[in-house]
Design an enzyme around this catalytic site. Structure first.
Site, mmCIF file in Angstrom:
data_model
loop_
_atom_site.group_PDB
_atom_site.id
_atom_site.type_symbol
_atom_site.label_atom_id
_atom_site.label_comp_id
_atom_site.label_asym_id
_atom_site.label_seq_id
_atom_site.Cartn_x
_atom_site.Cartn_y
_atom_site.Cartn_z
ATOM 1 N N HIS A 198 14.044 -7.445 -11.594
ATOM 2 C CA HIS A 198 13.807 -6.136 -11.989
ATOM 3 C C HIS A 198 14.634 -5.179 -11.324
ATOM 4 O O HIS A 198 14.590 -4.726 -10.116
ATOM 5 C CB HIS A 198 12.235 -5.803 -11.362
ATOM 6 C CG HIS A 198 11.223 -6.600 -12.145
ATOM 7 N ND1 HIS A 198 11.070 -7.949 -11.747
ATOM 8 C CD2 HIS A 198 10.237 -6.411 -12.904
ATOM 9 C CE1 HIS A 198 10.150 -8.329 -12.206
ATOM 10 N NE2 HIS A 198 9.600 -7.561 -13.282
ATOM 11 N N HIS A 234 13.309 -1.573 -16.248
ATOM 12 C CA HIS A 234 12.355 -2.076 -15.335
ATOM 13 C C HIS A 234 12.527 -3.714 -15.023
ATOM 14 O O HIS A 234 12.613 -3.921 -13.827
ATOM 15 C CB HIS A 234 11.031 -1.667 -16.070
ATOM 16 C CG HIS A 234 9.726 -2.637 -15.321
ATOM 17 N ND1 HIS A 234 9.301 -2.336 -14.058
ATOM 18 C CD2 HIS A 234 9.488 -3.745 -15.536
ATOM 19 C CE1 HIS A 234 8.117 -3.030 -13.739
ATOM 20 N NE2 HIS A 234 8.480 -4.017 -14.635
ATOM 21 N N GLU A 285 -15.090 -3.481 -0.782
ATOM 22 C CA GLU A 285 -15.318 -5.072 -0.443
ATOM 23 C C GLU A 285 -13.647 -5.465 -0.673
ATOM 24 O O GLU A 285 -12.908 -6.065 0.114
ATOM 25 C CB GLU A 285 -15.921 -5.802 -1.477
ATOM 26 C CG GLU A 285 -17.350 -5.783 -1.155
ATOM 27 C CD GLU A 285 -17.996 -4.539 -1.968
ATOM 28 O OE1 GLU A 285 -17.409 -3.789 -2.805
ATOM 29 O OE2 GLU A 285 -19.227 -4.172 -1.825
ATOM 30 N N HIS A 335 -27.296 -10.508 -7.952
ATOM 31 C CA HIS A 335 -27.035 -10.628 -6.373
ATOM 32 C C HIS A 335 -27.049 -11.995 -6.029
ATOM 33 O O HIS A 335 -26.601 -12.646 -4.996
ATOM 34 C CB HIS A 335 -28.129 -10.099 -5.607
ATOM 35 C CG HIS A 335 -27.768 -8.763 -5.504
ATOM 36 N ND1 HIS A 335 -27.623 -7.801 -6.877
ATOM 37 C CD2 HIS A 335 -27.889 -7.577 -4.481
ATOM 38 C CE1 HIS A 335 -27.469 -6.419 -6.288
ATOM 39 N NE2 HIS A 335 -27.305 -6.395 -4.996
#
Ligand code: TPP
Length: 679
Positions: A48, A279, A428, A490
Site C-alpha cells: 500500500h 491505495h 465490550e 444470554h
C-alpha cells in the site's frame, strides 16, 4: 522551525530540537519516506504505497520534532508510543525506522518488504520488528488499543510520578479506522476519561478502497470527536508548520486530541495521487518515474541521498539526552519504588503470589463453600489485589454480575488515575482493545469482565491479544444455560468452542472455588498468552476438598476422582458439569461399572501436554464420555469416534436453570446412560 520541539515533551527533559532544514529540507526528508514506500511496494509487487506517501509530511514533522524515542533502546519505558492504526500503510513505519536509525531496520529489510522472515511483514507486528508498538491491520483496533496505552500512561504516572512516567501516545488513523464501530467505543471512553496525552493524527484523505469516501460516508468526524469530549482541529496535512502548530497545541489541552490532516493519498504520483488507485497496489514503473520527477527525487531505488539520511539520523538522536536523564532519575529513585517500577514493567510477578493463591485454595478446600465460580473469582481477587497491585480490573457495566471488583480497588476517573478499577461502560469491544493497550504498554495486568455470550463482542481484540502474545485476562461469567431465566440470547452455547479455536489463548472453565484460584494463578503466570476464565452464575459445590499446593489445573486436565477399581469408563467434564459427572460416576459404580472422573479446566493446556500424560488421562481403552453445557466441537480428541458427548446441540431457553438442565438432558442419568450404551 524549532519552536515546536521546545514544547515537544511534557517531561522534565525535552528531546533536543533539530531544525530539519539545517541538513535537508522538510520536503526532501518526507520524500525519502515516499520513495522508500513506492519502491518497496513495487519490489514486493504488493502493498500500500498511497497512505505512506500521503502522510509522509505528518510523519516527518511528528518524528523529527515531537516524538520521544530512542532507536538504540526501542523499549525505553518512558518513550512516546506511536501506533500506526492504518496498518496497511506499514511502509510508513518501516521507512521511519530505517531513516531514524533503528539498527535492525537495514535497507535490505526494506528491499525484502513482505518477504518470508523479513522485519517488514505486510502489516506491522509487535515484537517482530523493534520500534513497532502493536500489531495493526484490522482497522479500528489500533486507535482503540491506543486508548489503553494512554490510560496506562496516566495510571502509571499516578503511581510513579512525572519523573518516571510522562509520555504521549500518538496514533495515525485512516478513514477506515474511524468508520469501524469499535472506534466509537474507544473515542467515547478516551473522551470520558480525558486522556489528554492521546493525540490522533487522522489521515483525512477522503479515499477508501472502493473509491471516494462519499460513496459510503457523509458524517462529520470532527463533530463526532467533539461530541465525545475531544479537542479537534483540521489542518493541511502537507504544511509542516500547520502540522507542528497543531501537535504543539494538542500537547497542551486537557482532552484527547484529534488532528484531521487533509492529505492527498499517493502524494506526488502524476495520475494516481488523490485516487484509490494508489491505495493498495504498486504504482507501476511509469507512474513511479513520473512521481520521482514531480517530487524532484533523483536517487535510485532504495538509495537515500547522504544529506537527507544524515538529517534523519540526527533526528533519531534527539531524545538521547532525555533518555539518559530519565535513566538517572530512575537510578536515583528510592530503592523500593525503582524495584517496583522495574518489576512491573518487566511483567514479572511478586514472589508472594504462589503463597497467596495457596492460602486461598487451602481455605476453599477446608470451608467447602457452595458458591458460584464468579463469586469464588471475586474472593480470589480480594485475596490477590493487594499482592499484585499491578492488576487492573474492570467490567463492561456488569461489575456486580461479573464479580470483577476487589474490595480494595478504587475507581479510575478523569480526575484521579490512582485507582485500579475501570468502568468501561457498555463497551465490550472497546474494553478488550483497551486491555490490549495496557498489556502492550506494560506495567499493568489488565482483566475485564462481561458475560461469556458477549465474548463475541470482544473477539477481534481477543484474537489480537493472542496474536500479540499479551497477558490480558478475560473474565466471562454466566457461562452456560446455567444462567437460567435470561434465556437463549444470554446463554452461551458455541462460545467455549469458538474461544478454544483461537491459537495461543488459554480458556479456563473452573469447576469450583479451588480451580478458580488455580485458573487465576495460571492466567497471571502466562506472561505471553491471554486467558479466558469462564465462570458460573449458579452455585457449585467444592469438588477439590483435599488441599494440595500443586496447581492441578496447570496440566489442563487431571484425574479428579479415581475409579473404585480397574476403570471401565472415563468421564470428562468442565465447570458446572463436573458435579454432574461425579454424580454419574456414583450411579455407575453402584452398578459395578468402575468409573473415573477427569476435570478438564483448560482443554488448551491439556492438549499441549506430553503424549504420555495425555494418554494416561484419556485412557483410550475405557469408555469415554464428555459432558459440557456447550456444543461438542473440540472434544473429539478426548472421546474419539466411539465416545459419547452430553451437552447442547442448539440454542437454550428461558427457564430456571435446573429445569433447563433437565430439558436439555444434561444430567447424571444421561451421562450414565451414554456410558452404558457403550460398554
Ligand atoms: C476490519 C478491517 N476491515 C477491512 C480491512 C481491509 N481494508 C484495508 S484498508 C481499507 C480501507 C482503506 O481506506 P482508508 O482506511 O481510508 O485508508 P487509505 O485508503 O486512506 O489508505 C480496508 C477496507 C481491514 N484491514 N480491516
Amino acid at each position: 522551525m524549532s519552536t515546536a520541539a521546545d514544547t515537544a515533551s511534557a517531561g522534565a527533559d525535552k528531546p533536543v530540537s533539530t531544525s530539519s532544514s539545517a541538513n535537508a529540507d522538510h520536503a526532501m526528508m518526507a520524500n525519502a519516506i515516499r520513495a522508500l514506500a513506492m519502491d518497496a511496494v513495487e519490489n514486493a509487487k504488493s502493498g500500500h504505497p498511497g497512505m505512506p506517501m500521503g502522510m509522509a509530511d505528518v510523519a516527518t514533522v511528528l518524528f523529527t520534532r515531537f516524538m520521544k524515542f530512542c532507536p538504540r533502546d526501542p523499549n525505553w519505558a518512558d518513550r512516546d508510543r506511536f501506533v500506526l492504526s492504518a496498518g496497511h500503510g506499514s511502509m510508513l513505519i518501516y521507512s521511519l525506522l530505517h531513516l531514524l536509525g533503528y539498527e535492525d531496520m537495514t535497507i535490505d529489510q526494506i528491499r525484502n518488504f513482505r518477504q518470508m522472515g523479513s522485519l517488514t511483514p505486510g502489516h506491522p507486528e509487535v515484537d517482530h520488528t523493534p520500534g513497532v508498538e502493536m500489531t495493526t491491520g484490522p482497522l479500528g483496533q489500533g486507535i482503540s488499543t491506543s486508548v489503553g496505552m494512554a490510560l496506562a500512561e496516566r495510571m502509571l504516572n499516578a503511581r510513579f510520578g512525572d519523573d518516571l512516567v510522562n509520555h504521549f501516545t500518538y496514533v495515525i488513523a485512516s478513514d477506515g479506522d474511524l468508520m469501524e464501530g469499535i472506534s466509537h467505543e474507544a473515542i467515547s471512553l478516551a473522551g470520558h476519561l480525558k486522556l489528554s496525552r492521546m493525540i490522533v493524527l487522522f489521515d483525512d484523505n477522503g479515499i477508501t478502497i472502493d473509491g471516494a469516501l462519499d460513496l459510503s460516508e457523509s458524517g462529520d468526524q470532527l463533530a463526532r470527536f467533539e461530541a465525545a469530549g475531544w479537542d479537534t482541529t483540521r489542518i493541511d496535512g502537507h504544511d509542516p508548520d500547520a502540522i507542528a502548530a497543531a501537535i504543539e497545541h494538542a500537547q497542551t489541552t486537557d482532552k484527547p486530541s484529534l488532528i484531521a490532516c487533509k492529505t492527498r493519498i499517493g502524494f506526488g504520483a502524476p495520475t494516481k495521487e488523490g485516487t484509490s488507485g494508489s491505495h493498495g497496489a504498486p504504482l507501476g514503473a511509469e507512474e513511479i518515474e513520473g512521481t520521482r520527477k514531480a517530487l524532484g527525487w533523483s536517487a535510485a531505488p532504495f538509495e537515500i541521498p547522504q544529506n537527507v539520511l544524515d538529517a534523519w539520523r540526527v533526528a533519531g538522536l534527539r531524545a538521547s539526552k532525555a533518555r539518559t536523564a530519565w535513566a538517572e532519575r530512575l537510578d536515583a529513585a528510592p530503592e523500593a519504588q525503582r524495584r517496583e517500577f522495574e518489576r512491573t514493567m518487566a511483567g514479572s510477578l511478586p514472589n508472594e503470589l504462589h503463597a497467596a493463591v495457596n492460602k486461598l485454595k487451602r481455605a476453599f478446600s477446608d470451608d467447602k463453600p457452595s458458591v458460584a465460580t464468579r463469586k469464588a473469582s471475586e474472593n480470589v481477587l480480594n485475596g490477590l489485589a493487594d499482592v499484585v497491585p499491578e492488576l487492573v480490573g474492570g467490567s463492561a457495566d456488569l461489575t456486580g454480575s461479573n464479580n470483577t471488583r476487589a474490595k480494595s480497588q478504587k475507581s479510575v476517573t478523569a480526575d484521579d488515575f490512582s485507582g485500579s478499577y475501570i468502568h468501561y461502560g457498555i463497551r465490550e469491544h472497546g474494553m478488550a482493545a483497551a486491555m490490549n493497550g495496557m498489556a502492550l504498554h506494560k506495567g499493568l495486568i489488565p482483566y475485564g469482565g462481561t458475560f461469556l455470550v458477549f465474548s463475541d463482542y470482544c473477539r477481534p481484540s481477543v484474537r489480537l491479544s493472542a496474536l500479540m502474545e499479551r497477558r490480558a485476562i478475560y473474565v466471562f461469567s454466566h457461562d452456560s444455560i446455567g444462567l437460567g431465566e435470561d434465556g437463549p440470547t444470554h446463554q452461551p452455547v458455541e462460545h467455549m468452542a469458538a474461544l478454544r479455536a483461537i491459537p495461543n489463548l488459554n480458556v479456563f472453565r473452573p469447576a469450583d472455588a479451588v480451580e478458580t484460584a488455580e485458573a487465576w494463578e495460571l492466567a497471571l503466570k502466562a506472561l505471553d498468552r491471554p486467558s479466558v476464565i469462564a465462570l458460573t452464575r449458579q452455585n457449585l459445590p467444592t469438588v477439590r476438598t483435599k488441599h494440595t499446593d500443586e496447581n492441578l489445573s496447570a496440566r489442563g486436565g487431571y484425574e479428579l476422582s479415581p475409579a473404585d477399581g480397574d476403570a471401565k469408563a472415563t468421564l470428562f467434564a468442565t465447570g458446572s458439569e463436573v458435579e454432574i459427572a461425579l454424580a454419574a460416576q456414583k450411579q455407575l459404580q453402584a452398578e459395578g461399572v468402575s468409573t473415573r472422573v477427569v476435570s478438564m479446566p483448560c482443554l488448551d493446556l491439556f492438549l499441549e501436554q506430553p503424549a504420555a500424560y495425555r494418554e494416561d488421562i484419556i485412557r483410550p481403552n475405557t469408555v469415554r464420555v464428555a459432558v459440557e453445557a456447550g456444543i461438542e466441537q473440540g472434544w473429539g480428541r478426548l472421546i474419539g469416534d466411539s465416545g459419547g458427548f452430553v451437552g447442547m446441540t442448539g440454542f437454550g431457553a428461558s427457564a430456571p436453570y435446573k429445569q433447563l438442565y433437565e430439558h436439555f438432558g444434561i444430567t447424571p442419568d444421561a451421562v450414565a446412560q451414554a456410558v452404558r450404551e457403550r460398554l
